[in-house]
Write an enzyme that holds these catalytic residues in place. Structure first.
Site, short mmCIF file in Angstrom:
data_model
loop_
_atom_site.label_atom_id
_atom_site.label_comp_id
_atom_site.label_asym_id
_atom_site.label_seq_id
_atom_site.Cartn_x
_atom_site.Cartn_y
_atom_site.Cartn_z
N ASP A 1 -10.37 7.23 4.37
CA ASP A 1 -10.38 8.75 4.74
C ASP A 1 -11.12 9.61 4.27
O ASP A 1 -11.52 10.59 5.28
CB ASP A 1 -8.81 9.01 4.44
CG ASP A 1 -7.56 8.46 5.02
OD1 ASP A 1 -7.89 8.11 6.30
OD2 ASP A 1 -6.32 8.73 4.80
N ASN B 1 0.83 -1.42 0.27
CA ASN B 1 0.04 -0.12 -0.03
C ASN B 1 1.02 1.29 -0.03
O ASN B 1 1.69 1.58 1.03
CB ASN B 1 -0.88 -0.04 1.29
CG ASN B 1 -1.74 0.98 1.51
OD1 ASN B 1 -1.37 2.15 1.10
ND2 ASN B 1 -2.94 0.78 2.07
N HIS C 1 -3.97 7.06 13.76
CA HIS C 1 -3.62 5.90 14.64
C HIS C 1 -2.07 5.35 14.10
O HIS C 1 -1.36 5.00 14.98
CB HIS C 1 -4.43 4.60 14.33
CG HIS C 1 -5.03 4.66 12.57
ND1 HIS C 1 -5.11 5.83 11.69
CD2 HIS C 1 -4.92 3.59 11.81
CE1 HIS C 1 -5.29 5.32 10.61
NE2 HIS C 1 -5.07 3.87 10.83
N PHE D 1 -6.04 7.57 1.82
CA PHE D 1 -6.27 6.20 1.30
C PHE D 1 -7.43 5.61 2.10
O PHE D 1 -7.84 6.25 3.15
CB PHE D 1 -5.07 5.41 1.10
CG PHE D 1 -4.47 4.94 2.49
CD1 PHE D 1 -3.67 5.67 3.29
CD2 PHE D 1 -5.04 3.61 2.80
CE1 PHE D 1 -3.23 5.28 4.26
CE2 PHE D 1 -4.34 3.23 3.97
CZ PHE D 1 -3.70 4.04 4.79
N LYS E 1 -1.92 14.57 8.97
CA LYS E 1 -2.32 13.15 9.11
C LYS E 1 -1.59 12.33 10.08
O LYS E 1 -2.00 11.53 10.91
CB LYS E 1 -2.71 12.28 7.94
CG LYS E 1 -2.77 10.67 7.91
CD LYS E 1 -4.15 10.41 7.06
CE LYS E 1 -4.36 8.99 7.43
NZ LYS E 1 -4.34 7.86 6.37
N ASP F 1 -0.69 -3.43 11.02
CA ASP F 1 -1.97 -4.11 10.72
C ASP F 1 -2.86 -3.24 11.27
O ASP F 1 -2.61 -2.82 12.43
CB ASP F 1 -2.43 -5.68 11.32
CG ASP F 1 -3.59 -6.22 10.59
OD1 ASP F 1 -3.85 -6.01 9.28
OD2 ASP F 1 -4.11 -6.94 11.20
N SER F 2 -3.87 -2.84 10.61
CA SER F 2 -4.94 -1.72 11.06
C SER F 2 -6.21 -2.02 10.42
O SER F 2 -6.43 -2.90 9.78
CB SER F 2 -4.38 -0.46 10.36
OG SER F 2 -4.03 -0.16 9.14
N GLY G 1 0.23 4.39 0.08
CA GLY G 1 -0.28 5.31 1.20
C GLY G 1 0.35 5.17 2.20
O GLY G 1 0.94 6.00 3.10
N LYS G 2 0.22 3.92 2.81
CA LYS G 2 0.90 3.61 4.13
C LYS G 2 2.53 3.81 4.09
O LYS G 2 2.83 4.20 4.99
CB LYS G 2 0.44 2.02 4.36
CG LYS G 2 -0.61 1.74 5.18
CD LYS G 2 -0.44 0.17 5.51
CE LYS G 2 -1.77 -0.31 6.18
NZ LYS G 2 -1.53 -1.85 6.45
P1 IMP Z 1 -4.38 -3.66 6.47
O1 IMP Z 1 -3.74 -3.22 7.67
O2 IMP Z 1 -3.54 -3.72 5.38
O3 IMP Z 1 -4.90 -5.08 6.73
O4 IMP Z 1 -5.58 -3.05 6.11
C1 IMP Z 1 -6.24 -2.15 6.89
C2 IMP Z 1 -7.57 -1.50 6.02
O5 IMP Z 1 -8.05 -0.37 6.89
C3 IMP Z 1 -7.09 -0.58 4.85
O6 IMP Z 1 -7.05 -1.25 3.92
C4 IMP Z 1 -8.13 0.59 4.70
O7 IMP Z 1 -9.32 0.23 4.27
C5 IMP Z 1 -8.38 0.57 6.32
N1 IMP Z 1 -7.33 1.77 6.83
C6 IMP Z 1 -6.34 1.62 7.62
N2 IMP Z 1 -5.61 2.61 8.02
C7 IMP Z 1 -6.21 3.54 7.39
C8 IMP Z 1 -6.15 5.05 7.27
O8 IMP Z 1 -5.17 5.57 7.78
N3 IMP Z 1 -6.99 5.67 6.72
C9 IMP Z 1 -8.00 5.07 5.81
N4 IMP Z 1 -8.26 3.71 5.87
C10 IMP Z 1 -7.33 3.12 6.62
#
Ligand code: IMP
Length: 204
Positions: free
Chosen positions: A154, A10, A179, A151, A174, A70-71, A12-13
């Site tokens: 958001d 990702n 988080h 992303f 941001k 992981d979020s 964005g991350k």
């Molecule tokens: P993972 O951590 O890659 O399993 O994905 C977590 C999912 O939570 C992401 O695909 C987003 O849909 C959502 N997510 C996590 N962090 C954010 C953020 O900072 N903004 C918006 N969506 C988020």
């Protein structure tokens, strides 16, 4: 040279984390920088375990210090869903947002509270040690999309403390509020602790 892998596809991350840790490492790689694909089944019901699993797998494979997060988004009116399943809630960001807005149709503003949670694992394959850092941010799911940045969810995540949607924030805002930003700052403080910097056991 201090190198680190941010175990994500990702972008964005990747950028959010890289901006905050720019002074800590000389080179940053995302999983997109390696031809070999790392497949991790995020099958734990706990964010913390999935984050550690991702960090360990990529770190052991590439032999580099690795960060993985992981979020997820937990919505009060949906009993905490989509939560750990946030990334699998829909086929892409647009689909996930549409689905969320549909599920919340008719739910009034004061019942649309939500929280983003992030668990960030930092793994050192040479030491076989993994540390995990946590951050969260509380907000409200809006009725429609706002802003062009960020992303994921958001565009529909309203943050009362700044009076804006997450997609309306610049990267500095941001990272200060989010988080993931909070979890990364906790990792940064840890990397700068004297015991960590001076210890021969743990030094980078
Ligand atoms: P993972 O951590 O890659 O399993 O994905 C977590 C999912 O939570 C992401 O695909 C987003 O849909 C959502 N997510 C996590 N962090 C954010 C953020 O900072 N903004 C918006 N969506 C988020």
């Amino acid at each position: 040279m201090k190198e680190v892998v941010i175990a994500t596809e990702n972008t964005g991350k990747f950028h959010e984390i890289k901006v905050l840790l720019g002074s800590e490492f000389d080179a940053f790689y995302s999983l997109r920088d390696f031809s070999e694909k790392i497949v991790v089944s995020e099958d734990s019901p706990f964010y913390i375990e999935n984050a550690m699993k991702k960090a360990r797998k990529a770190g052991d494979r590439f032999g580099l210090h690795t960060i993985a997060d992981d979020s997820g988004l937990e919505v009060e009116a949906l009993d905490g869903r989509p939560g750990i399943y946030s990334s699998r809630y829909g086929k892409d960001d647009a689909d996930r947002i549409s689905k969320l807005l549909n599920e919340l149709e008719g739910v009034p503003w004061d019942k649309r509270k939500a929280v983003f949670k992030a668990y960030l694992a930092f793994y050192m394959p040479d030491k076989e040690r993994c540390y995990v850092f946590y951050g969260d941010i509380h907000g409200t799911i809006g009725f429609e999309r706002h802003g062009e940045g960020g992303f994921g969810f958001d565009p529909v995540f309203y943050i009362p403390e700044i009076g804006k949607y997450a997609a309306e924030l610049n990267i500095e805002e941001k990272n200060r509020l989010s988080h993931r930003g909070k979890a990364v700052l906790a990792l940064k403080s840890f990397l700068n602790m004297d015991f960590f910097k001076n210890s021969r056991v743990l030094s980078l």
